[in-house]
Write a protein that holds these residues in place. Structure first.
Motif, mmCIF file in Angstrom:
data_model
loop_
_atom_site.group_PDB
_atom_site.id
_atom_site.type_symbol
_atom_site.label_atom_id
_atom_site.label_comp_id
_atom_site.label_asym_id
_atom_site.label_seq_id
_atom_site.Cartn_x
_atom_site.Cartn_y
_atom_site.Cartn_z
ATOM 1 N N ALA A 150 -4.559 8.498 1.183
ATOM 2 C CA ALA A 150 -4.698 7.416 2.169
ATOM 3 C C ALA A 150 -6.133 6.918 2.279
ATOM 4 N N SER A 151 -7.109 7.827 2.237
ATOM 5 C CA SER A 151 -8.487 7.359 2.422
ATOM 6 C C SER A 151 -8.973 6.593 1.196
ATOM 7 N N LYS A 204 -7.427 3.190 1.466
ATOM 8 C CA LYS A 204 -8.071 2.412 2.537
ATOM 9 C C LYS A 204 -9.397 1.810 2.055
ATOM 10 N N SER A 205 -10.078 2.567 1.178
ATOM 11 C CA SER A 205 -11.402 2.109 0.720
ATOM 12 C C SER A 205 -11.330 0.825 -0.111
ATOM 13 N N MET A 222 -8.684 -1.469 0.420
ATOM 14 C CA MET A 222 -7.730 -2.366 1.102
ATOM 15 C C MET A 222 -8.332 -3.763 1.272
ATOM 16 N N PRO A 279 2.291 -0.551 -0.050
ATOM 17 C CA PRO A 279 0.941 -0.005 -0.222
ATOM 18 C C PRO A 279 0.087 -0.843 -1.179
ATOM 19 N N ALA A 294 -1.059 -4.324 0.334
ATOM 20 C CA ALA A 294 -2.151 -4.155 1.301
ATOM 21 C C ALA A 294 -3.523 -4.183 0.630
#
Ligand SMILES: NC(=O)C1=CN([C@@H]2O[C@H](COP(=O)(O)OP(=O)(O)OC[C@H]3O[C@@H](n4cnc5c(N)ncnc54)[C@H](OP(=O)(O)O)[C@@H]3O)[C@@H](O)[C@H]2O)C=CC1
Ligand SMILES: O=C/C=C/c1ccc(O)c(O)c1
Ligand SMILES: [Zn+2]
Ligand SMILES: [Zn+2]
Length: 372
Positions: A250-251, A254-255, A257, A275, A278
């Motif tokens: 997830a991290s 996110k980096s 996104m 996913p 995004a």
């Protein structure tokens, strides 16, 4: 009795005619959804006026071959002789053939015929012909079933044959005939070829690793989105990707996104698009080329909120293919391959099914399968 005798005589005449107009060639066929391949004798038509006869030297193993032989798309008609990443040498040409002669290095990809008259054909997008004839598991315009490059030789109409430049090694060039053009064509058509833009490549397999190479050759920033942490170093150091994220982390996701202008999604099995969508910037595009067995899941807000586009793309036209081959030869793009003998093909299929290949199996047909 008379009609039966007539029918039998006609069938015998047709069989005799058939013997004179075809030749027998050794191939590797799947006979059921186990996908297990065994040697088979198949018929190839004699070289017609517009045909090019090609001794197959190398044939790549595309995941579509695996989907097909295992009947994952529910369209297999057995026996299936797969293979649409064919590199070979011309042995004979018909009298109308102008672009090729015996001895030329050539390639054949995913299609071997089209209707030549529909809008797509007229526009030079024959890969979208409604009556496209695939290289294998298809029915040709003469009613015969098509068989692919897991065989000693193929006979293909001139317009579906491309030239392989001397600068392109044919074993590493073979995968370009499907995997290469399947990623190159949509990257060009959707503007994912502009230097400095950020493209994501989902799935680092046969198609994905070539997408990375083409994107770098276009001068783009490339991030690989993978399920396989073990591919990180190869992607960054071997293939020249700028970043690598694991899709289940997830991290890491996110980096990146909201940073990508576009994504080429080559995954053979992932169905949840959320996913990946995004990761796109507003108005970004994801081009789906992977063909998972199961339907996709797409939450409407994932597309609508950012004005994003989800598009599909299938193979490439013949002119796309020749353009891609020439670009690859000029920029040193070729597949990373594991060269195998014909007797290793079942093991290769098992390994491909579990993602254990760097990054394309290529069968050394010329040295390990007889052409007669
Ligand atoms: N549209 C077209 O014209 C064409 C479509 N195809 C299709 O494209 C797909 C890819 O083909 P190819 O590159 O040969 O296949 P490969 O098996 O070589 O690569 C597919 C990659 O998908 C990733 N992947 C596997 N399982 C999953 C999963 N559950 N979730 C997310 N990613 C996954 C893996 O990459 P990683 O380890 O990095 O996650 C794997 O290496 C196939 O479905 C094929 O049929 C092929 C050619 C033409
Ligand atoms: O590997 C390429 C296959 C592409 C393909 C696309 C659509 C379809 O119906 C197929 O059978 C193959
Ligand atoms: Zn393919
Ligand atoms: Zn057509």
């Amino acid at each position: 009795m008379a009609p039966t005798t007539t029918t039998a005589a006609a069938a015998a005449a047709a069989a005799e005619q058939q013997q004179h107009t075809t030749r027998k060639v050794l191939g590797l066929a799947a006979h059921d959804a186990s996908g297990h391949l065994t040697p088979i004798r198949i018929s190839r038509r004699n070289t017609g006026d517009d045909d090019v006869a090609i001794k197959v030297l190398y044939c790549g193993i595309c995941h579509s071959d695996l989907h097909t032989i295992k009947n994952e798309w529910r369209n297999a008609v057995y026996p299936v002789v797969a293979g649409h990443e064919i590199a070979g040498v011309v042995t004979e040409v018909g009298k109308n053939v102008e672009r090729f002669k015996a001895g030329d290095s050539v390639g054949v990809g995913c299609m071997v015929n089209t209707c030549r008259s529909c809008e797509s054909c007229r526009d030079g997008c024959e890969n979208y012909c409604s009556r496209v004839v695939f290289t294998y598991n298809s029915v040709d315009r003469d009613g015969t079933r098509t068989h692919g490059g897991y065989s000693g030789m193929v006979v293909v109409g001139e317009r579906f044959v491309v030239r392989l430049p001397a600068a392109l090694p044919p074993d590493r060039g073979a995968p370009l005939l499907c995997a290469g053009v399947t990623v190159y064509a949509p990257m060009r058509q959707h503007g994912l070829c502009e230097p400095g833009r950020h493209v994501g490549v989902v799935g680092l397999g046969g198609l994905g690793h070539l997408a990375v190479k083409f994107a770098k050759a276009f001068g783009m920033k490339v991030t690989v989105v993978s399920t396989s942490p073990a591919k990180r170093q190869e992607a960054l150091e071997g293939l020249g990707a700028d970043a690598f994220v694991v899709s289940t982390n997830a991290s890491e996701m996110k980096s990146v996104m909201g940073t990508m202008h576009g994504i080429i999604n080559t995954a053979c099995a992932s169905t949840s698009m959320n996913p990946y969508l995004a990761l796109l910037k507003p108005k970004g595009k994801m081009i789906l080329v992977g063909l998972p067995e199961k339907p996709l899941q797409i939450p409407p807000f994932a597309l609508v909120a950012g004005g994003k586009t989800l598009a599909g793309s299938c193979m490439g036209s013949i002119s796309d293919t020749q353009e891609m081959i020439d670009f690859a030869a000029e920029h040193g793009v070729a597949a990373d391959i594991e060269l195998i003998g014909a007797d290793e093909v079942n093991t290769a299929m098992e390994r491909l099914a579990r993602g254990d290949v760097r990054y394309r199996f290529v069968i050394d047909i010329g040295n390990t399968l007889r052409s007669d």
